[in-house]
Design a protein around this motif. Structure first.
Motif, mmCIF file in Angstrom:
data_model
loop_
_atom_site.group_PDB
_atom_site.id
_atom_site.type_symbol
_atom_site.label_atom_id
_atom_site.label_comp_id
_atom_site.label_asym_id
_atom_site.label_seq_id
_atom_site.Cartn_x
_atom_site.Cartn_y
_atom_site.Cartn_z
ATOM 1 N N UNK A 106 2.033 -4.551 3.256
ATOM 2 C CA UNK A 106 3.206 -3.449 3.759
ATOM 3 C C UNK A 106 2.811 -2.220 3.282
ATOM 4 N N UNK A 107 2.903 -1.227 4.149
ATOM 5 C CA UNK A 107 2.781 0.270 4.147
ATOM 6 C C UNK A 107 4.033 0.819 3.646
ATOM 7 N N UNK A 108 3.789 1.449 2.269
ATOM 8 C CA UNK A 108 5.348 2.197 1.973
ATOM 9 C C UNK A 108 4.792 3.739 1.735
ATOM 10 N N UNK A 109 5.390 4.454 2.739
ATOM 11 C CA UNK A 109 4.831 5.967 2.658
ATOM 12 C C UNK A 109 5.805 6.654 1.634
ATOM 13 N N UNK A 110 5.482 7.449 0.919
ATOM 14 C CA UNK A 110 6.014 8.198 0.028
ATOM 15 C C UNK A 110 5.555 9.801 0.131
ATOM 16 N N UNK A 111 6.279 10.559 -0.656
ATOM 17 C CA UNK A 111 5.996 12.026 -0.707
ATOM 18 C C UNK A 111 5.138 12.424 -2.097
ATOM 19 N N UNK A 112 4.408 13.628 -2.045
ATOM 20 C CA UNK A 112 3.977 14.133 -3.205
ATOM 21 C C UNK A 112 2.495 14.133 -3.225
ATOM 22 N N UNK A 113 1.571 13.871 -2.139
ATOM 23 C CA UNK A 113 0.186 13.952 -2.194
ATOM 24 C C UNK A 113 -0.308 12.648 -2.912
ATOM 25 N N UNK A 126 -7.533 10.632 -1.035
ATOM 26 C CA UNK A 126 -7.804 9.599 -0.304
ATOM 27 C C UNK A 126 -6.894 9.441 0.964
ATOM 28 N N UNK A 127 -7.394 9.643 2.221
ATOM 29 C CA UNK A 127 -6.617 9.729 3.196
ATOM 30 C C UNK A 127 -5.584 8.503 3.610
ATOM 31 N N UNK A 128 -4.426 8.789 4.000
ATOM 32 C CA UNK A 128 -3.678 7.437 4.258
ATOM 33 C C UNK A 128 -4.064 6.421 5.333
ATOM 34 N N UNK A 129 -5.082 6.889 6.110
ATOM 35 C CA UNK A 129 -5.812 5.919 6.880
ATOM 36 C C UNK A 129 -6.413 4.771 6.169
ATOM 37 N N UNK A 130 -6.749 5.083 4.876
ATOM 38 C CA UNK A 130 -7.172 3.995 4.060
ATOM 39 C C UNK A 130 -6.154 2.700 3.866
ATOM 40 N N UNK A 131 -4.943 3.200 3.938
ATOM 41 C CA UNK A 131 -3.789 2.200 3.497
ATOM 42 C C UNK A 131 -3.554 1.634 5.062
ATOM 43 N N UNK A 132 -3.114 2.364 5.842
ATOM 44 C CA UNK A 132 -2.757 2.224 7.399
ATOM 45 C C UNK A 132 -3.563 1.144 7.853
ATOM 46 N N UNK A 178 0.882 -1.093 0.056
ATOM 47 C CA UNK A 178 -0.035 0.008 0.174
ATOM 48 C C UNK A 178 1.039 1.207 -0.125
ATOM 49 N N UNK A 179 0.867 1.705 -1.183
ATOM 50 C CA UNK A 179 1.941 2.967 -1.206
ATOM 51 C C UNK A 179 1.003 4.281 -1.096
ATOM 52 N N UNK A 180 1.331 5.222 -0.197
ATOM 53 C CA UNK A 180 0.680 6.309 0.008
ATOM 54 C C UNK A 180 1.407 7.243 0.670
ATOM 55 N N UNK A 181 0.921 8.421 0.500
ATOM 56 C CA UNK A 181 1.629 9.770 1.070
ATOM 57 C C UNK A 181 0.837 10.253 2.193
ATOM 58 N N UNK A 182 1.433 10.585 3.271
ATOM 59 C CA UNK A 182 0.753 11.203 4.361
ATOM 60 C C UNK A 182 -0.189 12.447 4.205
ATOM 61 N N UNK A 183 0.383 13.231 3.111
ATOM 62 C CA UNK A 183 -0.183 14.453 2.777
ATOM 63 C C UNK A 183 -1.263 14.273 1.628
ATOM 64 N N UNK A 184 -1.734 13.161 1.468
ATOM 65 C CA UNK A 184 -2.875 12.982 0.306
ATOM 66 C C UNK A 184 -3.913 13.773 0.683
#
Length: 277
Positions: free
Chosen positions: A245-252, A225-231, A216-222
């Motif tokens: 696995x959660x893979x945090x990235x940047x860039x909304x 779709x909030x990152x809570x969906x992936x977390x 689940x690749x997701x940015x905290x500043x999305x």
């Protein structure tokens, strides 16, 4: 893609609170010369204008197939052109790609048509190697659903997904419905609330654990779709014994579909770690 092109595209993607996902329209890809064989070309899997997939085959041996599923809150105003840059990039990296178009809400999609179409498109996959579903936003939902679809008994087929990469995916339809994501997009897709049993068939959160790995690749500043969906999905899946696995990235929200971004580099790294079958 130069900096000015990226800025222009992101401006289009972000326009309008009622259009929170990618805002390019129509189907992408071009007609090919091998519609029925195993080479590159546009493949039809039904009579509707949206029932097609663009297959691209790399030069030399293929590493496997990546099935690209575009987002857009399942709505007809967004099309497979969103996935075309991703498919082109991955084909250049040695993957066979299948960029999927499907019926969406507003042009004959919804339940079960959207799901029937993605399932039928997956059955077009040929050749050895891993079968990876890669989807952005609503496409991330469909990518995860596709990996568990054959367990439900509602869809039967021969092609099994071996890995899932969800790019800011809507992985909990119940939570998304209650939060009103996409101005009621989940209700538009399914036509009912979470008490209806069809959620058991199509909500990835209710289908944990999958039998295959999911990133689940997701940015905290999305902001779409909030990152809570992936977390929350990864937490539930791992608690149930799944490989997630959660893979945090940047860039909304939109850097995940920008092939010049650091978020896309992370996705490529995940694909590079998938061993041939």
């Amino acid at each position: 893609m130069d900096a000015s092109s990226r800025i222009g595209r992101r401006t289009l993607l972000a326009v309008g609170g009622a259009l929170p996902l990618a805002a390019c329209v129509g189907g992408g890809g071009t007609s090919g010369s091998d519609p029925t064989g195993s080479g590159s070309g546009r493949l039809s899997y039904g009579d509707d204008p949206s029932q097609w997939a663009q297959r691209q085959v790399p030069e030399g041996p293929s590493r496997g197939t990546v099935v690209v599923i575009h987002g857009g809150f399942w709505r007809a105003r967004y099309g497979a052109d969103l996935g075309e840059p991703l498919a082109q990039d991955l084909t250049a990296r040695g993957w066979t790609t299948l960029n999927v178009e499907y019926r969406r809400v507003g042009n004959g999609g919804g339940f079960p048509q959207t799901f029937d179409d993605v399932h039928a498109a997956l059955e077009l996959v040929q050749g050895p190697g891993p079968v990876v579903t890669l989807g952005h936003s609503a496409g991330g939902h469909l990518a995860a659903w596709a990996a568990g679809r054959l367990r439900t008994g509602e869809w039967t087929g021969q092609v099994e997904v071996t890995h899932v990469i969800s790019q800011a995916g809507v992985l909990d339809l119940t939570a998304a419905y209650r939060a009103g994501l996409g101005s009621g997009a989940v209700h538009d897709l399914l036509g009912v609330g979470p008490e209806d049993p069809r959620y058991d068939l199509v909500d990835p959160r209710r289908q944990v654990p999958l039998e295959v790995p999911l990133w689940a690749v997701h940015a905290p500043d999305d902001g779409q779709v909030p990152i809570s969906q992936s977390v929350d999905y990864v937490t539930a899946a791992t608690a149930a014994g799944g490989d997630a696995e959660l893979a945090e990235v940047t860039g909304g929200h939109f850097d995940l579909i920008d092939v010049d971004s650091a978020a896309w580099t992370r996705i490529v790294q995940i694909l590079d770690g998938i061993s041939p079958a």
